[in-house]
Enzyme design. Sequence first.
Site, PDB file in Angstrom:
ATOM      1  N   TYR A  39       0.858  -1.246   0.290  1.00 43.58           N
ATOM      2  CA  TYR A  39       0.273   0.014   0.151  1.00 43.58           C
ATOM      3  C   TYR A  39       0.684   1.236   0.486  1.00 43.58           C
ATOM      4  O   TYR A  39       2.216   0.725   0.339  1.00 43.58           O
ATOM      5  CB  TYR A  39      -1.120   0.093   1.422  1.00 43.58           C
ATOM      6  CG  TYR A  39      -0.177   0.482   2.360  1.00 43.58           C
ATOM      7  CD1 TYR A  39       0.836  -0.644   3.027  1.00 43.58           C
ATOM      8  CD2 TYR A  39      -0.402   1.544   3.198  1.00 43.58           C
ATOM      9  CE1 TYR A  39       1.284  -0.617   4.125  1.00 43.58           C
ATOM     10  CE2 TYR A  39       0.066   2.001   4.224  1.00 43.58           C
ATOM     11  CZ  TYR A  39       1.106   0.565   4.649  1.00 43.58           C
ATOM     12  OH  TYR A  39       1.519   1.404   5.905  1.00 43.58           O
ATOM     13  N   LYS A  99       6.078  -1.502   1.521  1.00 45.91           N
ATOM     14  CA  LYS A  99       5.523  -1.517   2.684  1.00 45.91           C
ATOM     15  C   LYS A  99       4.407  -2.817   2.210  1.00 45.91           C
ATOM     16  O   LYS A  99       3.590  -2.269   0.651  1.00 45.91           O
ATOM     17  CB  LYS A  99       5.047  -0.211   1.775  1.00 45.91           C
ATOM     18  CG  LYS A  99       3.931   0.901   2.862  1.00 45.91           C
ATOM     19  CD  LYS A  99       4.062   2.345   2.512  1.00 45.91           C
ATOM     20  CE  LYS A  99       2.925   2.738   3.434  1.00 45.91           C
ATOM     21  NZ  LYS A  99       3.721   3.543   4.446  1.00 45.91           N
ATOM     22  N   GLU A 134      11.923   2.270  14.262  1.00 49.78           N
ATOM     23  CA  GLU A 134      10.898   3.386  13.674  1.00 49.78           C
ATOM     24  C   GLU A 134       9.826   3.321  14.508  1.00 49.78           C
ATOM     25  O   GLU A 134       9.717   1.815  15.219  1.00 49.78           O
ATOM     26  CB  GLU A 134      10.603   3.304  12.257  1.00 49.78           C
ATOM     27  CG  GLU A 134      10.631   1.636  12.031  1.00 49.78           C
ATOM     28  CD  GLU A 134       9.907   2.064  10.283  1.00 49.78           C
ATOM     29  OE1 GLU A 134      10.343   2.470   9.205  1.00 49.78           O
ATOM     30  OE2 GLU A 134       9.998   0.784   9.671  1.00 49.78           O
ATOM     31  N   LEU A 145      11.235   0.979   7.272  1.00 55.15           N
ATOM     32  CA  LEU A 145      10.556   1.949   5.876  1.00 55.15           C
ATOM     33  C   LEU A 145      11.138   2.450   5.503  1.00 55.15           C
ATOM     34  O   LEU A 145      11.463   3.289   6.273  1.00 55.15           O
ATOM     35  CB  LEU A 145       8.868   1.579   6.272  1.00 55.15           C
ATOM     36  CG  LEU A 145       7.964   2.031   4.832  1.00 55.15           C
ATOM     37  CD1 LEU A 145       7.958   0.678   4.144  1.00 55.15           C
ATOM     38  CD2 LEU A 145       6.566   2.510   5.083  1.00 55.15           C
TER      39      LEU A 145
END
Lengths: 290, 290
Positions: free
Chosen positions: B33, B149, B181, B206
């Site tokens: 996505y 992702k 993250e 990511l």
Amino acid sequence: MPKIAYFNGQYGPHHKAMVHIDDRGYQFADGIYEVCLVIGGRYWDMDGHLARMERSLSALRIRMPLGVASLQVVMNEVLRRNRLSDALVYIQVTRGVAPRNHPFPADEVPPALIITARRFDLDQSDAQAATGVRVITAPDIRWGRVDIKSISLLPNVLAKQAGVEAGAAEAWLVRNGKVTEGSSSNAWIVTDDGALVTHPKGHEILSGITRETALACARDLQIKVEERAFSVSEAQQAAEAFVTSATNLVTPVVQIDGVKVGDGAPGRVALRLREAYKARARRISGAQND
Amino acid sequence: MPKIAYFNGQYGPHHKAMVHIDDRGYQFADGIYEVCLVIGGRYWDMDGHLARMERSLSALRIRMPLGVASLQVVMNEVLRRNRLSDALVYIQVTRGVAPRNHPFPADEVPPALIITARRFDLDQSDAQAATGVRVITAPDIRWGRVDIKSISLLPNVLAKQAGVEAGAAEAWLVRNGKVTEGSSSNAWIVTDDGALVTHPKGHEILSGITRETALACARDLQIKVEERAFSVSEAQQAAEAFVTSATNLVTPVVQIDGVKVGDGAPGRVALRLREAYKARARRISGAQND
């Protein structure tokens, strides 16, 4: 007659079985599943599958969508409407439909349930077991809670695909030099002195229902079991190897990364365990249903 | 007017946007996505999002469902039909609909594409940035390829929920003692001598599109950047902390696990970077659209 599925609280043709794009299963892999084997109209290891389903849901704090009795009614009705007596019943529960946002939606959002069934061919499975299957190995890059039977299966898909492309039926996953399990099955070896070895339970493997029943069968047969991790080279040098899962039952592995296991034919212990598994599952499912 | 979504190759009311239960996104998290920010009818960082989308699909060997030009036409049409000029556009691509089986389906199975849009309130985002947000930390138990992702977001959901329950806006994920993250954002700190620190790119994070643009802004502003991992205690003792993502832009973090960062107010460097980010995104999106 079209195949029938249960979805959004009703039965309908499988080809029209749709869920909303905001179902959290679709956008967040926020759900769990079970695959149950039915032979001669009787569930094998049903209690184990339902208990694990409740454990998975509880770990994710998703409510049971139906009580166990109602769930079984729906499962039976899906089988009946599809006129299936040897089948795999697939159950999936997600956290329901809500506007996309990472945190859990409001408590009022009901979980979503789908149930489907497809024919299972036990003769074909027996034929595969008689030949044995090949496996490859691949790095275990899955998340840290694979004991939850979640639909977050992307790494499993990638490993299985790598196996298929290498002409193998399964990929055994390796973490820190040890085999954890297969991409959709548990991994076992048999030592030279006839003991079964399989990875211990914990967050690193899915506690297979067939794995548990196979352990019970081993006890019945007075076969020694060691629940410990093993390496790829130990497996390649083992007397036998095999996999367990609801769809594989007990299936011998005859090759690992191109290396023959034993003499390259299905092992005697694995085949004996497969027969014991079938006999036990028939006996218990018969007692439950009669 | 009902909200409009794009699904199964057509536009339709969002509340009727359904996909088949055998969509591999629903049963295997087998898809990817993107979330793109649109301000004043113009996409911010569009090229970055489309490039990452192609990278994610390529890593999973899923075809682009449409060419880039056609994709942009559909995105624009979704915006137009929803009469949105400040919006988040959500794009999801899965490996398509096929009977449940782990390996990839036949090449003929087309990937599935959904595109939705919802209003984005930049004033509200600015207000949140002016206050700053709190974060908690949680173990990073995600899989080994979070640079893709993917929609395999269950661990992110669980971390974000833990954050929300602790009164925080985000959970920073910790692996081997270092912050990788956030559950849906990149994590940054500012050292006492004014340098930005954020985890380097690789399989463990990511690669955020806003992260990349923020790095470019830092270069423009001649702010020193260190792409390296940092610990929770280093973050708690840092001069400032902030998060970046398409939905957060640059948002100051004022508390980590209950410990104030700096004086507990949004940091000067973070707010300067936020303004620079907005100015840069406006300038570039304007140049592309004019």
